[in-house]
Design an enzyme around this catalytic site. Structure first.
Site, PDB file in Angstrom:
ATOM      1  N   LEU A 126      -5.157   2.597   2.344  1.00 51.96           N
ATOM      2  CA  LEU A 126      -5.785   3.464   1.347  1.00 51.96           C
ATOM      3  C   LEU A 126      -6.942   2.713   0.693  1.00 51.96           C
ATOM      4  O   LEU A 126      -6.788   1.559   0.294  1.00 51.96           O
ATOM      5  CB  LEU A 126      -4.773   3.878   0.277  1.00 51.96           C
ATOM      6  CG  LEU A 126      -3.572   4.708   0.729  1.00 51.96           C
ATOM      7  CD1 LEU A 126      -2.748   5.110  -0.490  1.00 51.96           C
ATOM      8  CD2 LEU A 126      -4.013   5.941   1.494  1.00 51.96           C
ATOM      9  N   GLY A 159       4.090  -1.922   3.825  1.00 45.84           N
ATOM     10  CA  GLY A 159       4.134  -2.542   2.502  1.00 45.84           C
ATOM     11  C   GLY A 159       2.877  -2.200   1.735  1.00 45.84           C
ATOM     12  O   GLY A 159       1.816  -1.955   2.329  1.00 45.84           O
ATOM     13  N   GLY A 160       2.969  -2.175   0.410  1.00 44.84           N
ATOM     14  CA  GLY A 160       1.808  -1.831  -0.399  1.00 44.84           C
ATOM     15  C   GLY A 160       1.249  -0.482   0.006  1.00 44.84           C
ATOM     16  O   GLY A 160       1.983   0.502   0.116  1.00 44.84           O
ATOM     17  N   ASP A 161      -0.054  -0.436   0.251  1.00 51.26           N
ATOM     18  CA  ASP A 161      -0.699   0.816   0.660  1.00 51.26           C
ATOM     19  C   ASP A 161      -1.048   0.795   2.142  1.00 51.26           C
ATOM     20  O   ASP A 161      -1.943   1.498   2.595  1.00 51.26           O
ATOM     21  CB  ASP A 161      -1.965   1.062  -0.169  1.00 51.26           C
ATOM     22  CG  ASP A 161      -3.004  -0.037   0.022  1.00 51.26           C
ATOM     23  OD1 ASP A 161      -2.599  -1.195   0.224  1.00 51.26           O
ATOM     24  OD2 ASP A 161      -4.206   0.274  -0.013  1.00 51.26           O
ATOM     25  N   GLU A 162      -0.331  -0.017   2.901  1.00 53.62           N
ATOM     26  CA  GLU A 162      -0.604  -0.192   4.326  1.00 53.62           C
ATOM     27  C   GLU A 162       0.409   0.577   5.161  1.00 53.62           C
ATOM     28  O   GLU A 162       1.622   0.416   5.003  1.00 53.62           O
ATOM     29  CB  GLU A 162      -0.571  -1.681   4.681  1.00 53.62           C
ATOM     30  CG  GLU A 162      -1.144  -1.999   6.040  1.00 53.62           C
ATOM     31  CD  GLU A 162      -1.239  -3.490   6.278  1.00 53.62           C
ATOM     32  OE1 GLU A 162      -2.279  -3.944   6.770  1.00 53.62           O
ATOM     33  OE2 GLU A 162      -0.268  -4.210   5.963  1.00 53.62           O
TER      34      GLU A 162
END
Length: 299
Positions: A175, A215-218
């Site tokens: 993102l 993980g995160g925005d991945e």
């Protein structure tokens, strides 16, 4: 006197095994039922009178009866024990996980040989195991596959590609400016956005895709059965266009875009880690070129 003693002993045995909540059955050397307890009657949907003297071929469809018969015969011939797990359908229609414990026996006084079995219901344990396995493979926030599950799925997809020789593409998605959204609206809003993104990915991509959150925005996507680079490019362009539309979230209109790095498997020489590395390189190339775009890795 002997007859009375035998009758009392038989009634006592039946009373004892009827009190056991685990289904119990016993058969003679020819595979005919000699008896069972009430729990087994409930499991099979037949009463004791309907079972005694009958073989599996008289009670079950031929294919299932053959499986039961051959397992019983192998046990009887070996005069040993069998312990195995299976899924069975009870007479009430419920499907349960069970563990069979079976053994051969010899009753010297009556001169009867046969087998005895008990069926332990392990449904609760298996459900707990499946739930733990699901948690180990699932991203807790979005419900998508996690990194561990992705690696396993990618290895399997590559093996299918080698065997069937069809196209495969691997995407890494990020993102754009997600940190800014988190900093402006807070992490709870960021988490809600990630869940919205997961739903949108699932609705936009074909059924032959495998989507994971790393993980995160991945995020990542495995696309199997693709026919050409042009097909993959068209799908990536459609997804980028879809994410150009604002996402309504908690009375806010969030402007969200995605960048996509794509690695194509069409040489037969890649492994999963190489493919991920290639897609990651392509993703950073897409970001360097201005974000909200896709880039196919070119070696």
């Amino acid at each position: 006197m002997l007859k009375s003693s035998s009758l009392t002993e038989t009634n006592l045995l039946q009373a004892v095994i009827n009190a056991v909540p685990t289904p119990i059955f016993f058969k003679d050397a020819e595979g005919r039922y000699l008896g069972c307890n009430r729990a087994f009657e409930n499991y099979i949907g037949l009463n004791l009178d309907q079972l005694v003297g009958k073989s599996v071929f008289e009670l079950f469809d031929p294919e299932l009866a053959k499986v039961y018969y051959e397992a019983d015969k192998a046990l009887y011939d070996s005069r040993g024990e069998q312990i195995y797990e299976a899924q069975v359908r009870y007479a009430d229609g419920s499907i349960r996980d069970v563990m069979f414990h079976k053994a051969a026996f010899h009753a010297a006084e009556e001169n009867i040989d046969g087998i005895v079995g008990a069926i332990l219901d392990i449904t609760a344990r298996k459900d707990a195991e499946r739930e733990l396995e699901k948690r180990a493979r699932t991203d807790s926030l979005t419900g998508l596959a996690n990194r561990f599950s992705l690696m396993e799925s990618l290895d399997q997809a590559l093996e299918r590609q080698r065997q069937e020789n069809y196209g495969l593409a691997f995407w890494m998605l990020d993102l754009d400016h997600f940190k800014q959204i988190n900093d402006t609206f807070g992490h709870p809003t960021g988490d809600t956005l990630l869940k919205k993104v997961a739903v949108k990915l699932q609705s936009c991509l074909a059924e032959n895709s495998n989507i994971a959150r790393l993980g995160g925005d991945e995020f990542s996507v495995i696309l199997e059965g693709v026919t050409s680079h042009a097909e993959v490019e068209a799908l990536a362009a459609t997804l980028i266009e879809e994410f150009s539309k604002p996402i309504e979230l908690e009375q806010n209109r969030l402007e969200v875009s995605v960048s996509i790095g794509i690695a194509m498997f069409d040489t037969g020489n890649n492994n999963s880690r190489e493919l991920m590395k290639q897609a990651d390189i392509a993703l950073y190339q897409a970001k360097d070129k201005g974000r909200a775009r896709f880039q196919i890795f070119k070696g």
